[in-house]
Write a protein that holds these residues in place. Structure first.
Motif, PDB file in Angstrom:
ATOM      1  N   VAL A  32      14.700 -29.693  14.768  1.00 18.13           N
ATOM      2  CA  VAL A  32      13.668 -29.094  15.779  1.00 18.13           C
ATOM      3  C   VAL A  32      12.569 -28.783  15.150  1.00 18.13           C
ATOM      4  N   GLU A  33      12.912 -27.223  14.200  1.00 20.68           N
ATOM      5  CA  GLU A  33      11.930 -27.013  13.402  1.00 20.68           C
ATOM      6  C   GLU A  33      12.412 -26.221  12.338  1.00 20.68           C
ATOM      7  N   LYS A  34      11.733 -25.909  11.068  1.00 16.64           N
ATOM      8  CA  LYS A  34      12.074 -25.194   9.738  1.00 16.64           C
ATOM      9  C   LYS A  34      11.325 -23.896   9.843  1.00 16.64           C
ATOM     10  N   TYR A  35      12.049 -23.109   9.074  1.00 16.12           N
ATOM     11  CA  TYR A  35      11.326 -21.867   8.974  1.00 16.12           C
ATOM     12  C   TYR A  35      11.089 -21.023  10.311  1.00 16.12           C
ATOM     13  N   VAL A  36      12.071 -21.042  10.923  1.00 20.28           N
ATOM     14  CA  VAL A  36      12.211 -20.155  12.006  1.00 20.28           C
ATOM     15  C   VAL A  36      13.075 -18.658  12.026  1.00 20.28           C
ATOM     16  N   ARG A  37      12.727 -18.034  12.693  1.00 23.29           N
ATOM     17  CA  ARG A  37      13.596 -16.756  12.836  1.00 23.29           C
ATOM     18  C   ARG A  37      14.770 -16.863  14.231  1.00 23.29           C
ATOM     19  N   ASN A  38      14.226 -17.405  15.059  1.00 24.80           N
ATOM     20  CA  ASN A  38      14.872 -17.242  16.455  1.00 24.80           C
ATOM     21  C   ASN A  38      14.308 -18.578  17.172  1.00 24.80           C
TER      22      ASN A  38
ATOM     23  N   GLU B 106      12.049 -27.539  27.642  1.00 19.67           N
ATOM     24  CA  GLU B 106      11.055 -26.789  26.713  1.00 19.67           C
ATOM     25  C   GLU B 106      12.156 -25.944  25.482  1.00 19.67           C
ATOM     26  N   ILE B 107      11.594 -25.715  24.493  1.00 21.29           N
ATOM     27  CA  ILE B 107      12.135 -24.843  23.614  1.00 21.29           C
ATOM     28  C   ILE B 107      11.111 -23.869  23.082  1.00 21.29           C
ATOM     29  N   LEU B 108      11.454 -22.987  22.728  1.00 19.97           N
ATOM     30  CA  LEU B 108      10.648 -21.557  22.149  1.00 19.97           C
ATOM     31  C   LEU B 108      11.423 -21.326  20.892  1.00 19.97           C
ATOM     32  N   CYS B 109      10.404 -21.217  19.919  1.00 17.96           N
ATOM     33  CA  CYS B 109      10.836 -21.050  18.516  1.00 17.96           C
ATOM     34  C   CYS B 109       9.833 -19.910  17.911  1.00 17.96           C
ATOM     35  N   GLU B 110      10.234 -18.735  17.283  1.00 16.60           N
ATOM     36  CA  GLU B 110       9.676 -17.868  16.474  1.00 16.60           C
ATOM     37  C   GLU B 110       9.467 -18.700  14.978  1.00 16.60           C
ATOM     38  N   SER B 111       8.431 -19.070  14.802  1.00 13.58           N
ATOM     39  CA  SER B 111       8.066 -20.143  13.539  1.00 13.58           C
ATOM     40  C   SER B 111       7.093 -19.505  12.706  1.00 13.58           C
ATOM     41  N   TYR B 112       7.497 -19.509  11.219  1.00 14.60           N
ATOM     42  CA  TYR B 112       6.582 -19.094  10.335  1.00 14.60           C
ATOM     43  C   TYR B 112       5.267 -19.842   9.990  1.00 14.60           C
ATOM     44  N   LYS B 113       4.408 -19.334   9.801  1.00 16.19           N
ATOM     45  CA  LYS B 113       3.082 -20.291   9.886  1.00 16.19           C
ATOM     46  C   LYS B 113       3.091 -21.157   8.496  1.00 16.19           C
TER      47      LYS B 113
ATOM     48  N   LEU C 208       4.474 -17.988  17.752  1.00 17.63           N
ATOM     49  CA  LEU C 208       5.524 -18.297  19.119  1.00 17.63           C
ATOM     50  C   LEU C 208       5.066 -19.722  19.379  1.00 17.63           C
ATOM     51  N   VAL C 209       5.707 -20.679  19.264  1.00 14.91           N
ATOM     52  CA  VAL C 209       5.711 -22.182  19.579  1.00 14.91           C
ATOM     53  C   VAL C 209       6.600 -22.599  20.572  1.00 14.91           C
ATOM     54  N   VAL C 210       6.044 -23.394  21.686  1.00 14.72           N
ATOM     55  CA  VAL C 210       6.870 -23.838  22.621  1.00 14.72           C
ATOM     56  C   VAL C 210       6.710 -25.479  22.495  1.00 14.72           C
ATOM     57  N   GLY C 211       7.757 -26.127  22.729  1.00 17.55           N
ATOM     58  CA  GLY C 211       7.810 -27.569  22.474  1.00 17.55           C
ATOM     59  C   GLY C 211       8.698 -28.288  23.779  1.00 17.55           C
ATOM     60  N   SER C 212       7.747 -28.929  24.484  1.00 24.20           N
ATOM     61  CA  SER C 212       8.388 -29.813  25.245  1.00 24.20           C
ATOM     62  C   SER C 212       9.069 -31.000  25.109  1.00 24.20           C
TER      63      SER C 212
ATOM     64  N   LEU D  82       1.775 -20.801  21.321  1.00 18.56           N
ATOM     65  CA  LEU D  82       1.259 -19.904  22.375  1.00 18.56           C
ATOM     66  C   LEU D  82       0.567 -18.785  21.863  1.00 18.56           C
ATOM     67  N   PHE D  83       1.214 -18.215  20.656  1.00 18.61           N
ATOM     68  CA  PHE D  83       0.448 -16.974  20.238  1.00 18.61           C
ATOM     69  C   PHE D  83       0.378 -17.197  18.723  1.00 18.61           C
ATOM     70  N   ASP D  84      -0.739 -16.695  18.069  1.00 16.52           N
ATOM     71  CA  ASP D  84      -0.749 -16.581  16.304  1.00 16.52           C
ATOM     72  C   ASP D  84       0.225 -15.698  15.783  1.00 16.52           C
ATOM     73  N   GLN D  85       0.542 -14.681  16.292  1.00 22.61           N
ATOM     74  CA  GLN D  85       1.580 -13.904  15.608  1.00 22.61           C
ATOM     75  C   GLN D  85       2.437 -12.846  16.460  1.00 22.61           C
ATOM     76  N   VAL D  86       3.695 -13.001  16.278  1.00 23.74           N
ATOM     77  CA  VAL D  86       4.398 -12.162  17.279  1.00 23.74           C
ATOM     78  C   VAL D  86       5.603 -11.629  16.593  1.00 23.74           C
TER      79      VAL D  86
END
Length: 1461
Positions: free
Chosen positions: A843-849, A864-871, A888-892, A901-905
């Motif tokens: 799904v994604e790497k360098y994530v927190r949640n 849809e999956i939401l991920c707190e993902s480091y830039k 904050l990235v959302v993936g359908s 969705l947001f640059d920094q959360v």
């Protein structure tokens, strides 16, 4: 209609004039004669074509003409039923138990009966025409009662659109030889209890069940709530309502059917709007039990979304649609009594009409064929075309495997079963009358399909045959063919089903060789049939002959009668037969305790069987008993391979007169009813037991002790279950399926770090080990399996597992990657499994949640999956600072299409219908709260002046009443913490002040708790000495309560005397009751209230001017939701509710004890019970999550040594009378109606007066499994001041008026009109509480009225303009509504388009109020201006027990309760 007959044999050779052929024909032996045929013409295809069972008589119903044709010679010749007037027959039905009788029904009141298999027909009268149902007749199965028939008719009054119709059922005792009499009106279906030969019971022969309505409807359609199951043994001269074991609330009956040996009732929960269904099953027509399905939150039975499939006499099969609007199901099979189901086969194929690709092989126990959707995920997410795979079971659905493809002529490697197997078209794509694959010919199975990875189209398919019930297959011909079996399988016949043909092919040696027979007429085959028992040598080919272009004759329908009797002259003798075992050899040879075999003709025997009308006889050879032949006995629970007692075993009266005696009790197992095994394993052998462990006499209490060698660090029940999991500090896992009566260690060889219960599937749990191994269960711990996670669990504080609310097999895993060795690239990585952990995709790497965006109340795209993902995705994630922002990235489509969705959360969290994001504005170096209702459109939260999250820490509390509650810290560090509670509007964007100075601790937790089950009631603690506390560091707390959803807060009214009858020292007006709150709780689940007993609260506190220390406090109880209180015991106590409040248990929480206190009258009197021989320090009292059990679990620390002692305390024998609830006669039952408004000035709460049922305080009875009665809205009330709160930028003054905050501006008015409103109103200082449903009355929220632009008062010219030229303004109107609907950028689309009115009902239920308890709440806390200082100190914040603490720094955190997901 004409019939022509042709005989083909030696004489036909004279048609040839070639001498050589003539010579050959003269020498043809007699036994090689070919079949004969005759042709009969019809005008239309039949609606029905069938044989009377075990007779030569056949019936052809032409529904277009309305005529009936009958053949008495197996279809060779046909005649119209001349006793019936032409054009009258609309339906024909045969008697299923008496083959002499048939019934031709018309659209009127005159119908026709034959008692000689169609030779003659006589009329009979019924008062009303038949109902428009599939089978309006229901028959009796007893030979003495064959004349007993039920007739469902429709009676209409009036004509045209104004007519009113209802169904009436009539009965006859002489097969309509007498005058039918009315049985019951307003029926949906009636059926004899003795309506199936498999459903065997000793009920009266005249027992009849009817699904009918208990009240007449004056407006037309009935409400489903009035649908009941009635029964009668005297043709409804008297009747009773079947309560199905759940009492008089057994309403909403949708269907009744007898399936095999089971009577099944489908009942819809009329209290819910989601169409959830329940099945109730009976084996004896007396006792009913609810069918329990695994994955309870996903395998919900919904109307038109489940199918009771073909079932055996020892198991019931049900196919359930797990997703809305889906044609993919899951097959479940039951235990022997049809009440407990297990998942048999996932992703079964079905069509929109509910037909399922599943069929049992006739006459062969345990063998069945099914089709599954191999690409189910793509079908449901992307609407891809289905790829079907065929599966076979040989053990009644326990195991399924692909069909083995023929070894010869297969285009792929047949040893690779996943990529190369046989697939067959099934029930959803029928091409013939009757069964799809098999017939009574033993072991013969045919089908049309293909070999490969999945099923090809029908026209691209070939025809396959198995002679061993599906074990092996061979292709008999290319192309799709219709097929039929005759003479018990000694004749096989096929006909081309792809194009025109004039011939059939047949085999006389079990498919080894095939011959062709040309019947001289080109047609398109439509059906191929024979006698139902496949014992005849005659067949009927139904076909359509195309229009003759030369003679211009129209299309016609023909039946080609095919006689294969001439093909063989000798009848088989005993030497021509052999034993054929119906199941594969080996471990699956025995089923239900026996092997099954048939006598079948040898493959090369040149003879015919000729036993017409004699079904093949199956023989049984009993097998030695094995463990599969046993199931758990009553009062025992399956746990892996063992059956554990659910509690003390009931024994006959007088068996045990002394506890020191022994008795012979159940081993825990019993042989499955109907199983015939002998010898072998004797799992059901009685065992000697001590009388001290038997069920006690009434009034006694039972205790069972279990010692653990290490402290308990995590424990939780499965929801709606008696199974509890316990994790110890030594990293071992334990389980009890009997509420702590018996314990078992889970995988002793493994070490466990944590466990998760599946949030959306109550039967699933996952045990996380210190390796990549995950141990899981899908059946509430009865069995445990393993899967390998893609990586070890993460050590970044993130939750390892997340769950999907739509498909419970979809799980997210967040684990460590590259964290061994030098750890330069150590990071957290998220992976997705679509099959419960068997396979994983990145799904994604360098994530927190990471989490699925969809939730119970957030109706987003389920993919849809939401991920707190480091830039920046490189380096060691442990050392990231603010220069690497977290996006904050959302993936359908499961993160295949990503969008930032947001640059920094700082983080995100889900609360009921709100998705809340803490966003960091890097330029302003400030934080903002972003809120969404759909996971896509976000809006910023707006706050009163001086209260903005960019300068204050905050905690989001909960959102159970359509508004977000937020605690914003106002005190400055290092002083003790307190702050203000803010409440949002209905879309979570505008926040107003509710109350100031509410207590919180240094971890961000707040003394705030909602009362479970009652909307709008909450308790808090406020800091009374804020100025002094800044200096002294010591807070004085006072308790407050609200009964109008934080509109106003009041002190708790103290009792006048204590538990000893003495007055309190504090007597002035400053005195109140103060109670200890959430911030001091060891176990956050120990709430004031319970979901099972509405209005009852317990707390520890004191009467005085402020709250005293915990050990100086006493224990209090309220029965009216906190309006009044009474002291029930001195000292602080732990408490727990049981049996919906009929039992409350307390244990002293200040010192070690050896006794507990319990009450059966809600605290009026308390009794002691000694549960231990030595004193222990009790740390927790546990009941099942719903607080409905009479068994409690006390977890204690021994006075000496370490570890934990668990005491199972069973009050089940304390009272044996179950409470009665009689809604029709409430004065004579054990319940009362209570409302929280009884003890307060305002009679209404949220604009309505709501009444609740609860047990009478002095009723000495237990509630048990009585059905829960929903809250009853007595009335909607006029709006009053309590229904309003201050609008944004307004606060309450000392006169309780909303006034504008100095230096602020009111919000602008919204000039919009909704739902056809006549006026819109200017905004005032007040707004209606979002959850209120008040009507009329005082409307403080309405300022000056302005007329809405609308249609009222318009003239004829206007209407002409509107009707003639509406489309010219489509673009303008579209843009207007785009702006108004909230779809434009920067606004939030509100569900339903209007959020001004509350949703009363489901939102007020127990399940929803459970989500309001703080320990279910996801909190965003500690977000302060210090966030930007880049201080990282993971040790500065310690996780609260039950919370997951994700460290960003000491002031910016997301707290999540582990069981939240």
């Amino acid at each position: 209609m004409t019939t022509t007959t042709t005989m083909a044999g030696p004489a036909s050779c004279f048609r040839f004039y070639v001498l050589l052929l003539l010579f050959a024909c003269l020498w043809t032996p007699a036994w090689t004669q070919t079949p004969s045929h005759s042709v009969s013409d019809f005008n239309n295809l039949p609606a029905r074509l069938f044989f009377f069972d075990d007779t030569l008589a056949a019936v052809y119903h032409d529904a277009i003409e309305g005529n009936l044709y009958v053949s008495q010679d197996e279809g060779k010749s046909w005649k119209r039923a001349g006793d019936i007037p032409e054009g009258k027959v609309s339906m024909v039905l045969e008697h299923p138990f008496d083959t002499r009788f048939g019934f031709a029904l018309t659209d009127g009141t005159t119908h026709y009966r034959t008692e000689d298999r169609g030779r003659s027909w006589r009329p009979f009268e019924v008062p009303n025409p038949p109902a428009r149902v599939g089978r309006p007749l229901s028959f009796h199965s007893d030979p003495k009662k064959y004349g007993h028939i039920l007739f469902q008719a429709t009676k209409c009054e009036g004509k045209g659109w104004g007519s009113k119709c209802k169904d009436i059922t009539y009965y006859t005792k002489e097969a309509f030889g007498d005058d039918p009499k009315e049985l019951l009106a307003d029926t949906m279906r009636c059926q004899f209890a003795h309506g199936s030969k498999d459903f065997k019971h000793d009920a009266p022969l005249d027992l009849i069940y009817c699904v009918a309505f208990d009240a007449e409807s004056s407006t037309g359609p009935h409400h489903l709530a009035s649908s009941r199951l009635f029964s009668s043994t005297d043709f409804f001269a008297s009747k009773k309502i079947e309560d199905l074991g759940i009492g008089k609330e057994a309403r909403g009956v949708v269907a009744f059917a007898i399936v095999s040996k089971y009577a099944v009732v489908a009942l819809k929960d009329v209290a819910l709007s989601d169409g959830q269904m329940h099945l109730y099953v009976s084996l004896d027509s007396k006792n009913w039990a609810k069918a329990h399905f695994p994955h309870a939150s996903s395998a919900l039975l919904r109307e038109n979304a489940y199918t009771v499939v073909e079932s055996s006499t020892h198991s019931l099969g049900v196919d359930v649609v797990l997703q809305d609007r889906s044609t993919i199901g899951t097959l479940f099979v039951s235990n022997s009594n049809g009440t407990y189901f297990v998942e048999s086969l996932k992703d079964t194929n079905r069509n929109e009409m509910g037909f399922v690709d599943y069929e049992r092989i006739y006459g062969v126990d345990g063998v069945g064929l099914a089709n599954v959707v191999a690409n189910a995920q793509d079908v449901e997410s992307r609407r891809a075309a289905k790829q079907l795979k065929s599966m076979v079971t040989f053990d009644d659905g326990r195991l399924w495997s692909p069909l083995r493809a023929p070894a010869h002529e297969s285009p792929c490697d047949v040893n690779d079963m996943d990529a190369c197997s046989l697939h067959l078209h099934s029930v959803t794509n029928p091409h013939n009358f009757g069964r799809i694959f098999s017939s009574p010919a033993p072991g013969f199975v045919m089908g049309v399909g293909s070999v490969g990875k999945s099923l090809s189209t029908y026209d691209d398919g070939d025809t396959f045959l198995s002679t061993d019930a599906g074990i092996s297959w061979r292709r008999v011909t290319k192309g799709a063919h219709k097929y039929e079996f005759g003479d018990q399988g000694s004749i096989l016949i096929i006909v081309d089903d792809e194009q025109m043909t004039s011939s059939v092919r047949y085999s006389l040696d079990l498919g080894k060789t095939w011959e062709t027979y040309d019947f001289g007429l080109t047609l398109r085959a439509r059906a191929l049939v024979t006698l139902p028992d496949s014992t005849s040598q005659k067949f009927l080919l139904l076909g359509q002959v195309p229009r003759d272009t030369k003679t211009h004759k129209p299309n016609k329908v023909v039946i080609v009668y095919l006689d294969f009797a001439p093909t063989r002259r000798r009848k088989c003798g005993e030497a021509d037969f052999e034993k054929w075992y119906a199941r594969p050899a080996g471990s699956r040879a025995c089923l239900m305790g026996h092997k099954q075999w048939y006598k079948r003709r040898k493959i090369d025997a040149d003879c015919y069987i000729g036993d017409k009308f004699h079904d093949p006889v199956g023989h049984e050879e009993n097998c030695p008993c094995e463990k599969e032949d046993f199931e758990c006995d009553y009062n025992f629970i399956r746990n892996g391979d063992t059956c554990e007692p659910a509690g003390p075993e009931p024994i006959p009266h007088g068996v045990c007169t002394d506890p020191s005696q022994k008795y012979m009790g159940s081993s825990g197992f019993r042989k499955i009813p109907g199983n015939t095994c002998v010898g072998g394993v004797e799992l059901d052998k009685k065992v000697e037991k001590s009388c001290s462990n038997a069920k006690p006499q009434e009034g006694n209490i039972v205790t069972q002790r279990m010692g653990f060698g290490s402290p308990i660090v995590q424990h939780a029940y499965f929801k709606e279950s008696t199974t509890i999991l316990v994790r110890l500090a030594d990293q071992t896992m334990w389980q009890s399926s009997s509420e702590g009566y018996v314990w078992k260690q889970i995988h002793p060889e493994l070490r466990f770090l944590a466990f998760y219960h599946h949030k959306y599937s109550n039967e699933r749990a996952f045990l996380i080990t210190d390796t990549e191994t995950v141990v899981y269960t899908t059946d509430t711990g009865r069995t445990w399996n393993k899967f390998k996670a893609p990586s070890p669990p993460n050590t970044f504080g993130g939750q390892a597992l997340r769950f999907n609310p739509v498909d419970t097999d979809y799980i997210l895993w967040v684990g460590n990657k590259g964290c061994t060795g030098n750890q330069q690239g150590c990071h957290a990585e998220a992976q997705l499994s679509r099959d419960n952990g068997r396979r994983w995709t990145f799904v994604e790497k360098y994530v927190r949640n990471c989490a699925f965006a969809r939730d119970k109340d957030i109706n987003t795209d389920p993919t849809e999956i939401l991920c707190e993902s480091y830039k920046t995705k490189k380096g060691n994630q442990r050392f990231f600072k603010a220069d690497n922002p977290m996006e904050l990235v959302v993936g359908s489509n499961y993160f295949s299409k990503k969008q930032k969705l947001f640059d920094q959360v700082v983080g995100f969290a889900k609360f009921s219908e709100f998705l809340v994001v803490a966003e960091m504005d890097a330029e302003k170096r400030a934080l903002a709260l972003q809120v969404s209702l759909d996971g896509t459109h976000f809006a910023s939260g707006q706050f009163p002046p001086s209260m903005h999250p960019e300068t204050h820490a905050y905690t989001v509390l909960e959102s159970s009443t359509k508004a977000l509650f937020l605690h914003m810290t106002m005190s400055e560090a290092p002083a003790p913490f307190w702050g203000n509670i803010l409440k949002s509007n209905s879309n979570g964007t505008y926040f107003g002040l509710s109350i100031e100075n509410v207590n919180r601790d240094d971890r961000g937790f707040v003394d705030f708790e909602k009362v479970i089950g009652l909307d709008g009631i909450a308790l808090i603690n406020v800091v009374a000495n804020t100025e002094e506390a800044v200096i002294s560091g010591s807070k004085k707390l006072q308790s407050r309560i609200t009964h109008n959803d934080a509109g106003t807060w009041k002190p708790l009214t103290p009792p006048t005397t204590d538990s000893m009858g003495k007055k309190y020292e504090c007597q002035g007006t400053k005195c109140a009751l103060h109670i200890h709150g959430y911030t001091e709780r060891r176990d956050p689940r120990a709430t004031y209230s319970s979901p099972a007993i509405v209005g009852v609260l317990m707390a520890v506190g004191n009467v005085g001017e402020s709250l005293l220390p915990y050990k100086d406090s006493d224990t209090f109880l309220s029965r009216d939701a906190g309006f009044t209180w009474e002291e029930v015991r001195k000292d602080a106590h732990l408490w727990e509710f049981g049996d919906s409040g009929s039992i409350i248990v307390m244990v002293n929480d200040e010192e070690p004890v050896d006794f507990l206190l319990f009450t059966t009258d809600e605290g009026k009197t308390w009794r002691e019970y000694k549960f231990s021989d030595v004193k222990v320090r009790v740390v927790s009292i546990v009941n099942v999550p719903s607080d409905t059990s009479r068994r409690f679990l006390l977890l204690a620390q021994p006075a000496k040594g370490s570890g934990t002692v668990a005491f199972h305390v069973d009050f089940s024998a304390l009272v044996t009378r179950q409470c009665t609830l009689d809604l029709q006669n409430p004065a004579n039952d054990d319940f009362e109606l209570w409302s929280p408004s009884e003890d307060r000035n305002e009679q209404c709460l949220f604009g309505r007066q709501t009444l609740y049922h609860r047990r009478l305080r002095d009723a000495q009875c237990f509630i048990g499994n009585l059905p829960k009665v929903d809250s009853k809205i007595e009335k909607h009330c006029p709006c009053t001041k309590v229904d309003f709160e201050c609008e944004f930028n307004y606060v309450k003054d000392d006169k309780d008026e909303c006034v504008l905050v100095e230096g602020t501006q009111p919000l602008p008015s919204e000039e919009d009109c909704k739902d056809g409103d006549e006026f819109w109103y200017e905004r005032t200082a007040y707004r209606l509480i979002p959850y209120s449903s008040c009507e009329g009355g005082l409307r403080l929220d309405r300022g000056t009225a302005h007329r809405c632009p609308g249609f009222s008062g318009r003239g004829a010219l206007f209407w002409l303009f509107v009707l003639l030229v509406p489309f010219a303004f489509t673009g303008v109107v579209g843009w207007y509504y785009y702006r108004r609907s909230g779809l434009a950028k920067g606004t939030i689309r509100l569900p339903g388009g209007d959020n001004r009115g509350p949703r009363v009902g489901a939102d007020a239920g127990v399940l929803d109020t459970l989500a309001s308890v703080p320990w279910f709440v996801v909190g965003i806390v500690g977000i302060a201006v210090e966030w930007v200082r880049e201080r990282v100190d993971s040790s500065a914040w310690r996780a609260r027990g039950g919370y997951r603490n994700v460290a960003v720094d000491e002031d910016a955190q997301i707290l999540r309760f582990e069981d939240e997901e």
